[in-house]
Design a protein around this motif. Structure first.
Motif, PDB file in Angstrom:
ATOM      1  N   LEU A  28       3.268   2.248   5.871  1.00  0.00           N
ATOM      2  CA  LEU A  28       4.676   2.547   5.612  1.00  0.00           C
ATOM      3  C   LEU A  28       4.900   3.003   4.175  1.00  0.00           C
ATOM      4  O   LEU A  28       5.736   3.890   3.918  1.00  0.00           O
ATOM      5  CB  LEU A  28       5.529   1.322   5.938  1.00  0.00           C
ATOM      6  CG  LEU A  28       5.597   0.973   7.434  1.00  0.00           C
ATOM      7  CD1 LEU A  28       6.282  -0.367   7.641  1.00  0.00           C
ATOM      8  CD2 LEU A  28       6.321   2.068   8.209  1.00  0.00           C
ATOM      9  N   ARG A  29       4.161   2.429   3.235  1.00  0.00           N
ATOM     10  CA  ARG A  29       4.290   2.900   1.845  1.00  0.00           C
ATOM     11  C   ARG A  29       3.832   4.353   1.721  1.00  0.00           C
ATOM     12  O   ARG A  29       4.322   5.090   0.865  1.00  0.00           O
ATOM     13  CB  ARG A  29       3.464   2.019   0.908  1.00  0.00           C
ATOM     14  CG  ARG A  29       4.066   0.644   0.642  1.00  0.00           C
ATOM     15  CD  ARG A  29       3.332  -0.036  -0.503  1.00  0.00           C
ATOM     16  NE  ARG A  29       3.864  -1.375  -0.771  1.00  0.00           N
ATOM     17  CZ  ARG A  29       3.283  -2.505  -0.403  1.00  0.00           C
ATOM     18  NH1 ARG A  29       2.123  -2.466   0.262  1.00  0.00           N
ATOM     19  NH2 ARG A  29       3.823  -3.666  -0.679  1.00  0.00           N
ATOM     20  N   ALA A  30       2.882   4.752   2.567  1.00  0.00           N
ATOM     21  CA  ALA A  30       2.344   6.110   2.479  1.00  0.00           C
ATOM     22  C   ALA A  30       3.402   7.170   2.776  1.00  0.00           C
ATOM     23  O   ALA A  30       3.269   8.310   2.321  1.00  0.00           O
ATOM     24  CB  ALA A  30       1.167   6.269   3.444  1.00  0.00           C
ATOM     25  N   LEU A  90      14.249   2.414  12.407  1.00  0.00           N
ATOM     26  CA  LEU A  90      14.158   1.790  13.725  1.00  0.00           C
ATOM     27  C   LEU A  90      12.787   1.147  13.857  1.00  0.00           C
ATOM     28  O   LEU A  90      11.761   1.813  13.670  1.00  0.00           O
ATOM     29  CB  LEU A  90      14.348   2.827  14.827  1.00  0.00           C
ATOM     30  CG  LEU A  90      14.152   2.339  16.279  1.00  0.00           C
ATOM     31  CD1 LEU A  90      15.192   1.282  16.646  1.00  0.00           C
ATOM     32  CD2 LEU A  90      14.209   3.530  17.250  1.00  0.00           C
ATOM     33  N   GLU A  91      12.772  -0.141  14.182  1.00  0.00           N
ATOM     34  CA  GLU A  91      11.539  -0.890  14.422  1.00  0.00           C
ATOM     35  C   GLU A  91      11.458  -1.211  15.915  1.00  0.00           C
ATOM     36  O   GLU A  91      12.302  -1.944  16.450  1.00  0.00           O
ATOM     37  CB  GLU A  91      11.541  -2.173  13.592  1.00  0.00           C
ATOM     38  CG  GLU A  91      10.442  -3.148  13.907  1.00  0.00           C
ATOM     39  CD  GLU A  91       9.078  -2.744  13.362  1.00  0.00           C
ATOM     40  OE1 GLU A  91       8.112  -3.497  13.575  1.00  0.00           O
ATOM     41  OE2 GLU A  91       8.976  -1.675  12.721  1.00  0.00           O
ATOM     42  N   ILE A  92      10.463  -0.646  16.597  1.00  0.00           N
ATOM     43  CA  ILE A  92      10.304  -0.816  18.044  1.00  0.00           C
ATOM     44  C   ILE A  92       9.249  -1.885  18.313  1.00  0.00           C
ATOM     45  O   ILE A  92       8.122  -1.778  17.858  1.00  0.00           O
ATOM     46  CB  ILE A  92       9.889   0.508  18.706  1.00  0.00           C
ATOM     47  CG1 ILE A  92      10.961   1.578  18.482  1.00  0.00           C
ATOM     48  CG2 ILE A  92       9.624   0.317  20.194  1.00  0.00           C
ATOM     49  CD1 ILE A  92      10.540   2.984  18.944  1.00  0.00           C
ATOM     50  N   GLY A  93       9.613  -2.915  19.087  1.00  0.00           N
ATOM     51  CA  GLY A  93       8.693  -4.015  19.352  1.00  0.00           C
ATOM     52  C   GLY A  93       8.598  -4.931  18.152  1.00  0.00           C
ATOM     53  O   GLY A  93       7.523  -5.153  17.601  1.00  0.00           O
ATOM     54  N   ALA A  94       9.722  -5.510  17.749  1.00  0.00           N
ATOM     55  CA  ALA A  94       9.817  -6.210  16.467  1.00  0.00           C
ATOM     56  C   ALA A  94       9.066  -7.533  16.443  1.00  0.00           C
ATOM     57  O   ALA A  94       8.782  -8.055  15.361  1.00  0.00           O
ATOM     58  CB  ALA A  94      11.286  -6.450  16.115  1.00  0.00           C
ATOM     59  N   LEU A 135      13.202   6.828   9.631  1.00  0.00           N
ATOM     60  CA  LEU A 135      11.904   6.247   9.977  1.00  0.00           C
ATOM     61  C   LEU A 135      11.995   5.590  11.338  1.00  0.00           C
ATOM     62  O   LEU A 135      12.933   4.836  11.610  1.00  0.00           O
ATOM     63  CB  LEU A 135      11.492   5.182   8.943  1.00  0.00           C
ATOM     64  CG  LEU A 135      10.284   4.301   9.309  1.00  0.00           C
ATOM     65  CD1 LEU A 135       8.990   5.100   9.201  1.00  0.00           C
ATOM     66  CD2 LEU A 135      10.213   3.061   8.417  1.00  0.00           C
ATOM     67  N   VAL A 136      11.009   5.873  12.192  1.00  0.00           N
ATOM     68  CA  VAL A 136      10.795   5.114  13.423  1.00  0.00           C
ATOM     69  C   VAL A 136       9.381   4.557  13.341  1.00  0.00           C
ATOM     70  O   VAL A 136       8.422   5.304  13.142  1.00  0.00           O
ATOM     71  CB  VAL A 136      10.958   5.987  14.685  1.00  0.00           C
ATOM     72  CG1 VAL A 136      10.616   5.168  15.937  1.00  0.00           C
ATOM     73  CG2 VAL A 136      12.372   6.550  14.776  1.00  0.00           C
ATOM     74  N   HIS A 137       9.259   3.234  13.470  1.00  0.00           N
ATOM     75  CA  HIS A 137       7.961   2.580  13.376  1.00  0.00           C
ATOM     76  C   HIS A 137       7.739   1.682  14.577  1.00  0.00           C
ATOM     77  O   HIS A 137       8.660   1.038  15.078  1.00  0.00           O
ATOM     78  CB  HIS A 137       7.855   1.725  12.108  1.00  0.00           C
ATOM     79  CG  HIS A 137       6.630   0.853  12.097  1.00  0.00           C
ATOM     80  ND1 HIS A 137       6.670  -0.497  12.421  1.00  0.00           N
ATOM     81  CD2 HIS A 137       5.325   1.136  11.853  1.00  0.00           C
ATOM     82  CE1 HIS A 137       5.453  -1.001  12.348  1.00  0.00           C
ATOM     83  NE2 HIS A 137       4.613  -0.035  12.000  1.00  0.00           N
ATOM     84  N   SER A 138       6.477   1.627  15.023  1.00  0.00           N
ATOM     85  CA  SER A 138       6.110   0.693  16.085  1.00  0.00           C
ATOM     86  C   SER A 138       4.662   0.288  15.907  1.00  0.00           C
ATOM     87  O   SER A 138       3.802   1.131  15.646  1.00  0.00           O
ATOM     88  CB  SER A 138       6.314   1.323  17.466  1.00  0.00           C
ATOM     89  OG  SER A 138       6.063   0.373  18.480  1.00  0.00           O
ATOM     90  N   LEU A 193       7.683   9.361  11.801  1.00  0.00           N
ATOM     91  CA  LEU A 193       7.283   8.489  12.894  1.00  0.00           C
ATOM     92  C   LEU A 193       5.941   7.870  12.528  1.00  0.00           C
ATOM     93  O   LEU A 193       4.990   8.595  12.210  1.00  0.00           O
ATOM     94  CB  LEU A 193       7.163   9.281  14.197  1.00  0.00           C
ATOM     95  CG  LEU A 193       6.633   8.528  15.426  1.00  0.00           C
ATOM     96  CD1 LEU A 193       7.487   7.312  15.753  1.00  0.00           C
ATOM     97  CD2 LEU A 193       6.541   9.468  16.633  1.00  0.00           C
ATOM     98  N   VAL A 194       5.870   6.538  12.560  1.00  0.00           N
ATOM     99  CA  VAL A 194       4.656   5.812  12.211  1.00  0.00           C
ATOM    100  C   VAL A 194       4.291   4.906  13.386  1.00  0.00           C
ATOM    101  O   VAL A 194       5.077   4.037  13.773  1.00  0.00           O
ATOM    102  CB  VAL A 194       4.854   4.947  10.938  1.00  0.00           C
ATOM    103  CG1 VAL A 194       3.551   4.248  10.570  1.00  0.00           C
ATOM    104  CG2 VAL A 194       5.368   5.793   9.779  1.00  0.00           C
TER     105      VAL A 194
END
Length: 268
Positions: free
Chosen positions: A42-44, A54-58, A113-116, A143-144
């Motif tokens: 995420l820092r990258a 948005l955090e998917i599958g928290a 940002l969308v992260h999962s 998207l990460v």
């Protein structure tokens, strides 16, 4: 061995269901192992202080809380099908939402940002969800995705490992999870979805090490083993054998490779 017909057909009711008594502790171990690499990924992408995320599958929420701290002028929406383990002491800019991401939708261009992490691999609709996540991104948004590539059980030199993980592969297949091939394709799928500046972070995970992964692997084996014994795919002796092997002196074996990949949506 005769097989029961009770294999779960979805992750939420499978071996790692949140209804499992030890799941809270397993999630804590997962965070201890996974959070350092997640934060590196995420820092990258250069989190902005005012980003909407948005955090998917928290899960138990450590990543969502960390992102909220990095984006104090922005916001984080943390989604999970079961939010019982999300900490009530969340920062003011973190909103939790209970729901199945396959059934939820957000306006186009909602997020920077969308992260999962460890979620898309368990969803049969994972390819469609990549496309939807890209739609939810603002131009220039990121998207990460992070998922494991587990080595096929048949490659192990140890019979207890082969027996245990071959049974687990049956359980994965029944619930629509792809734990062997999906992760290797994430960079290419992000590029095919139109994202640019693709980059990757990976880590080899060893059974038999003495760090956070070993503790997580032991917890996984306990929960998955109980589930597989109940389904008739293994005996208790099979589970004990793999547990003893992994804890023994001098044992080591590559079990999986963590793959993180990220890409940026082009500016309008």
């Amino acid at each position: 061995m005769s097989h029961d017909t009770t294999l779960a057909t979805d992750y939420a009711s499978g071996a790692l269901s949140k209804d499992t008594p030890a799941e809270r502790e397993r999630l804590r171990l997962l965070q201890e192992w996974g959070d350092p690499d997640t934060r590196r990924a995420l820092r990258a992408v250069g989190l902005g202080t005012d980003w909407r995320c948005l955090e998917i599958g928290a899960g138990a929420g450590s990543v969502a809380r960390w992102i909220a701290g990095q984006c104090p002028e922005g916001s984080v929406t943390a989604v999970d099908i079961d939010t019982r383990y999300l900490d009530d002491s969340a920062p003011a800019n973190l909103v939790t939402r209970t729901g199945d991401i396959r059934q939820l939708d957000f306006p186009e261009g909602s997020f920077d940002l969308v992260h999962s992490r460890l979620t898309f691999c368990h969803l049969p609709e994972r390819e469609e969800l990549v496309a939807r996540a890209v739609r939810w991104l603002k131009p220039g948004g990121w998207l990460v995705l992070g998922d494991p590539m587990c080595l096929p059980a048949a490659l192990s030199v140890h019979p207890p490992i082969r027996r245990f993980f071959a049974a687990l592969e049956e359980g994965w297949a029944a619930q629509g999870s792809d734990m062997t091939g999906w992760a290797t394709t994430i960079p290419a799928r992000l590029a095919r979805a139109g994202l640019r500046d693709i980059d990757v972070l990976s880590r080899i995970n060893l059974l038999g090490d003495k760090g956070p992964y070993a503790a997580l692997a032991a917890a996984n084996i306990r929960q998955e083993g109980a589930y597989l014994v109940g389904a008739g795919l293994l005996t208790r002796a099979d589970v004990d054998a793999v547990t003893e092997l992994c804890a023994g002196p001098g044992f080591t074996e590559i079990r999986s490779i963590s793959v993180y990949a990220w890409g940026r949506k082009e500016e309008s």
